[in-house]
Design a protein around this motif. Structure first.
Motif, PDB file in Angstrom:
ATOM      1  N   ALA A 136       0.857  -1.182   0.000  1.00 55.72           N
ATOM      2  CA  ALA A 136       0.000   0.000   0.000  1.00 55.72           C
ATOM      3  C   ALA A 136       0.896   1.237   0.000  1.00 55.72           C
ATOM      4  O   ALA A 136       2.113   1.134   0.168  1.00 55.72           O
ATOM      5  N   LYS A 137       0.312   2.407  -0.185  1.00 58.94           N
ATOM      6  CA  LYS A 137       1.097   3.651  -0.197  1.00 58.94           C
ATOM      7  C   LYS A 137       1.849   3.839   1.120  1.00 58.94           C
ATOM      8  O   LYS A 137       2.940   4.379   1.140  1.00 58.94           O
ATOM      9  N   GLY A 138       1.280   3.376   2.236  1.00 54.61           N
ATOM     10  CA  GLY A 138       1.903   3.533   3.546  1.00 54.61           C
ATOM     11  C   GLY A 138       2.810   2.386   3.960  1.00 54.61           C
ATOM     12  O   GLY A 138       3.362   2.395   5.052  1.00 54.61           O
ATOM     13  N   GLY A 139       2.971   1.377   3.105  1.00 54.40           N
ATOM     14  CA  GLY A 139       3.798   0.218   3.430  1.00 54.40           C
ATOM     15  C   GLY A 139       3.062  -1.077   3.139  1.00 54.40           C
ATOM     16  O   GLY A 139       1.921  -1.067   2.689  1.00 54.40           O
ATOM     17  N   ASP A 140       3.710  -2.194   3.403  1.00 48.39           N
ATOM     18  CA  ASP A 140       3.116  -3.503   3.134  1.00 48.39           C
ATOM     19  C   ASP A 140       1.944  -3.771   4.067  1.00 48.39           C
ATOM     20  O   ASP A 140       1.997  -3.438   5.255  1.00 48.39           O
ATOM     21  N   VAL A 141       0.905  -4.389   3.512  1.00 51.21           N
ATOM     22  CA  VAL A 141      -0.299  -4.722   4.272  1.00 51.21           C
ATOM     23  C   VAL A 141      -0.576  -6.200   4.091  1.00 51.21           C
ATOM     24  O   VAL A 141      -0.583  -6.703   2.963  1.00 51.21           O
ATOM     25  N   GLY A 142      -0.803  -6.908   5.191  1.00 52.52           N
ATOM     26  CA  GLY A 142      -1.180  -8.312   5.155  1.00 52.52           C
ATOM     27  C   GLY A 142      -2.651  -8.454   5.487  1.00 52.52           C
ATOM     28  O   GLY A 142      -3.100  -7.964   6.516  1.00 52.52           O
ATOM     29  N   ILE A 143      -3.391  -9.087   4.611  1.00 49.76           N
ATOM     30  CA  ILE A 143      -4.833  -9.273   4.789  1.00 49.76           C
ATOM     31  C   ILE A 143      -5.092 -10.764   4.975  1.00 49.76           C
ATOM     32  O   ILE A 143      -4.763 -11.568   4.107  1.00 49.76           O
ATOM     33  N   MET A 144      -5.652 -11.115   6.109  1.00 53.07           N
ATOM     34  CA  MET A 144      -6.003 -12.506   6.382  1.00 53.07           C
ATOM     35  C   MET A 144      -7.486 -12.729   6.054  1.00 53.07           C
ATOM     36  O   MET A 144      -8.244 -11.775   5.923  1.00 53.07           O
ATOM     37  N   ALA A 145      -7.874 -13.976   5.924  1.00 56.66           N
ATOM     38  CA  ALA A 145      -9.280 -14.314   5.693  1.00 56.66           C
ATOM     39  C   ALA A 145     -10.139 -13.705   6.800  1.00 56.66           C
ATOM     40  O   ALA A 145      -9.718 -13.614   7.950  1.00 56.66           O
ATOM     41  N   ASN A 146     -11.323 -13.233   6.438  1.00 53.14           N
ATOM     42  CA  ASN A 146     -12.296 -12.631   7.371  1.00 53.14           C
ATOM     43  C   ASN A 146     -11.819 -11.314   7.978  1.00 53.14           C
ATOM     44  O   ASN A 146     -12.202 -10.969   9.087  1.00 53.14           O
ATOM     45  N   GLY A 200       0.457   0.890  -3.741  1.00 54.31           N
ATOM     46  CA  GLY A 200       1.718   1.412  -4.245  1.00 54.31           C
ATOM     47  C   GLY A 200       2.283   0.482  -5.312  1.00 54.31           C
ATOM     48  O   GLY A 200       1.556  -0.286  -5.939  1.00 54.31           O
ATOM     49  N   THR A 201       3.581   0.533  -5.497  1.00 55.71           N
ATOM     50  CA  THR A 201       4.263  -0.326  -6.466  1.00 55.71           C
ATOM     51  C   THR A 201       5.055  -1.391  -5.716  1.00 55.71           C
ATOM     52  O   THR A 201       5.839  -1.061  -4.833  1.00 55.71           O
ATOM     53  N   GLY A 202       4.816  -2.651  -6.047  1.00 59.24           N
ATOM     54  CA  GLY A 202       5.529  -3.738  -5.384  1.00 59.24           C
ATOM     55  C   GLY A 202       4.949  -5.083  -5.756  1.00 59.24           C
ATOM     56  O   GLY A 202       4.224  -5.225  -6.741  1.00 59.24           O
ATOM     57  N   MET A 203       5.269  -6.071  -4.951  1.00 57.09           N
ATOM     58  CA  MET A 203       4.815  -7.437  -5.191  1.00 57.09           C
ATOM     59  C   MET A 203       3.511  -7.714  -4.449  1.00 57.09           C
ATOM     60  O   MET A 203       3.270  -7.166  -3.373  1.00 57.09           O
ATOM     61  N   VAL A 204       2.699  -8.570  -5.038  1.00 58.55           N
ATOM     62  CA  VAL A 204       1.480  -9.091  -4.411  1.00 58.55           C
ATOM     63  C   VAL A 204       1.682 -10.581  -4.223  1.00 58.55           C
ATOM     64  O   VAL A 204       2.113 -11.271  -5.148  1.00 58.55           O
ATOM     65  N   ARG A 205       1.419 -11.072  -3.018  1.00 54.58           N
ATOM     66  CA  ARG A 205       1.506 -12.513  -2.742  1.00 54.58           C
ATOM     67  C   ARG A 205       0.142 -12.985  -2.262  1.00 54.58           C
ATOM     68  O   ARG A 205      -0.380 -12.471  -1.284  1.00 54.58           O
ATOM     69  N   ILE A 206      -0.391 -13.968  -2.968  1.00 51.69           N
ATOM     70  CA  ILE A 206      -1.674 -14.566  -2.595  1.00 51.69           C
ATOM     71  C   ILE A 206      -1.384 -15.961  -2.083  1.00 51.69           C
ATOM     72  O   ILE A 206      -0.904 -16.818  -2.826  1.00 51.69           O
ATOM     73  N   SER A 207      -1.650 -16.188  -0.798  1.00 49.13           N
ATOM     74  CA  SER A 207      -1.479 -17.514  -0.196  1.00 49.13           C
ATOM     75  C   SER A 207      -2.793 -18.271  -0.334  1.00 49.13           C
ATOM     76  O   SER A 207      -3.816 -17.849   0.208  1.00 49.13           O
ATOM     77  N   LEU A 243      -7.151  -1.056  -2.853  1.00 48.72           N
ATOM     78  CA  LEU A 243      -7.456  -2.292  -2.136  1.00 48.72           C
ATOM     79  C   LEU A 243      -8.688  -2.020  -1.292  1.00 48.72           C
ATOM     80  O   LEU A 243      -8.729  -1.037  -0.546  1.00 48.72           O
ATOM     81  N   SER A 244      -9.700  -2.865  -1.426  1.00 46.93           N
ATOM     82  CA  SER A 244     -10.952  -2.682  -0.696  1.00 46.93           C
ATOM     83  C   SER A 244     -11.384  -4.002  -0.073  1.00 46.93           C
ATOM     84  O   SER A 244     -11.368  -5.043  -0.732  1.00 46.93           O
ATOM     85  N   ILE A 245     -11.760  -3.940   1.194  1.00 51.80           N
ATOM     86  CA  ILE A 245     -12.319  -5.105   1.881  1.00 51.80           C
ATOM     87  C   ILE A 245     -13.657  -4.678   2.462  1.00 51.80           C
ATOM     88  O   ILE A 245     -13.726  -3.717   3.228  1.00 51.80           O
ATOM     89  N   LYS A 246     -14.714  -5.359   2.069  1.00 50.37           N
ATOM     90  CA  LYS A 246     -16.049  -5.057   2.567  1.00 50.37           C
ATOM     91  C   LYS A 246     -16.821  -6.358   2.684  1.00 50.37           C
ATOM     92  O   LYS A 246     -16.825  -7.162   1.741  1.00 50.37           O
ATOM     93  N   ASN A 247     -17.435  -6.556   3.829  1.00 50.13           N
ATOM     94  CA  ASN A 247     -18.212  -7.774   4.091  1.00 50.13           C
ATOM     95  C   ASN A 247     -17.407  -9.040   3.811  1.00 50.13           C
ATOM     96  O   ASN A 247     -17.891  -9.977   3.182  1.00 50.13           O
ATOM     97  N   LYS A 248     -16.139  -9.030   4.249  1.00 52.39           N
ATOM     98  CA  LYS A 248     -15.231 -10.185   4.136  1.00 52.39           C
ATOM     99  C   LYS A 248     -14.891 -10.555   2.696  1.00 52.39           C
ATOM    100  O   LYS A 248     -14.413 -11.653   2.425  1.00 52.39           O
ATOM    101  N   THR A 249     -15.117  -9.627   1.755  1.00 52.38           N
ATOM    102  CA  THR A 249     -14.719  -9.817   0.363  1.00 52.38           C
ATOM    103  C   THR A 249     -13.619  -8.821   0.044  1.00 52.38           C
ATOM    104  O   THR A 249     -13.781  -7.617   0.252  1.00 52.38           O
ATOM    105  N   THR A 250     -12.486  -9.307  -0.447  1.00 46.94           N
ATOM    106  CA  THR A 250     -11.341  -8.470  -0.765  1.00 46.94           C
ATOM    107  C   THR A 250     -11.278  -8.241  -2.266  1.00 46.94           C
ATOM    108  O   THR A 250     -11.388  -9.185  -3.046  1.00 46.94           O
TER     109      THR A 250
END
Length: 71
Positions: A13-23, A32-39, A55-62
Motif C-alpha cells: 500500500a502507499k503507507g507500506g506492506d499490508v497483510g490481509i487474512m481471511a475474514n 503502491g508499487t511492489g509485489m502481491v503474494r496470494i497464499s 485495495l478494498s475489503i467489505k463484508n469479508k470480500t477483498t
C-alpha cells in the motif's frame, strides 16, 4: 486475474506492506508499487507485480483493483 478463496494477501500500500487474512475487517487503501503474494488455501502461493490502484475489503470480500498487474 484471480477469483477464488485465499488465506492471505500481502500487498504494498502507499503507507507500506499490508497483510490481509481471511475474514479481515472492512478496510480500504491506495496501492503502491511492489509485489502481491496470494497464499492459497491449499498451501500454494501466487506472486505478481502490481502498481497503483485500490485495495478494498467489505463484508469479508477483498478486491484489489490495480492499474497494472502481471503474474
Amino acid at each position: 486475474m484471480f477469483d477464488g478463496e485465499a488465506s492471505r494477501l500481502l500487498v504494498r500500500a502507499k503507507g507500506g506492506d499490508v497483510g490481509i487474512m481471511a475474514n479481515h475487517i472492512d478496510y480500504a487503501a491506495s496501492v503502491g508499487t511492489g509485489m502481491v503474494r496470494i497464499s492459497l488455501d491449499d498451501g500454494g502461493v501466487k506472486t505478481a507485480a502490481c502498481s497503483g490502484g485500490i485495495l478494498s475489503i467489505k463484508n469479508k470480500t477483498t478486491r484489489l483493483i490495480a492499474d497494472t498487474f502481471e503474474w
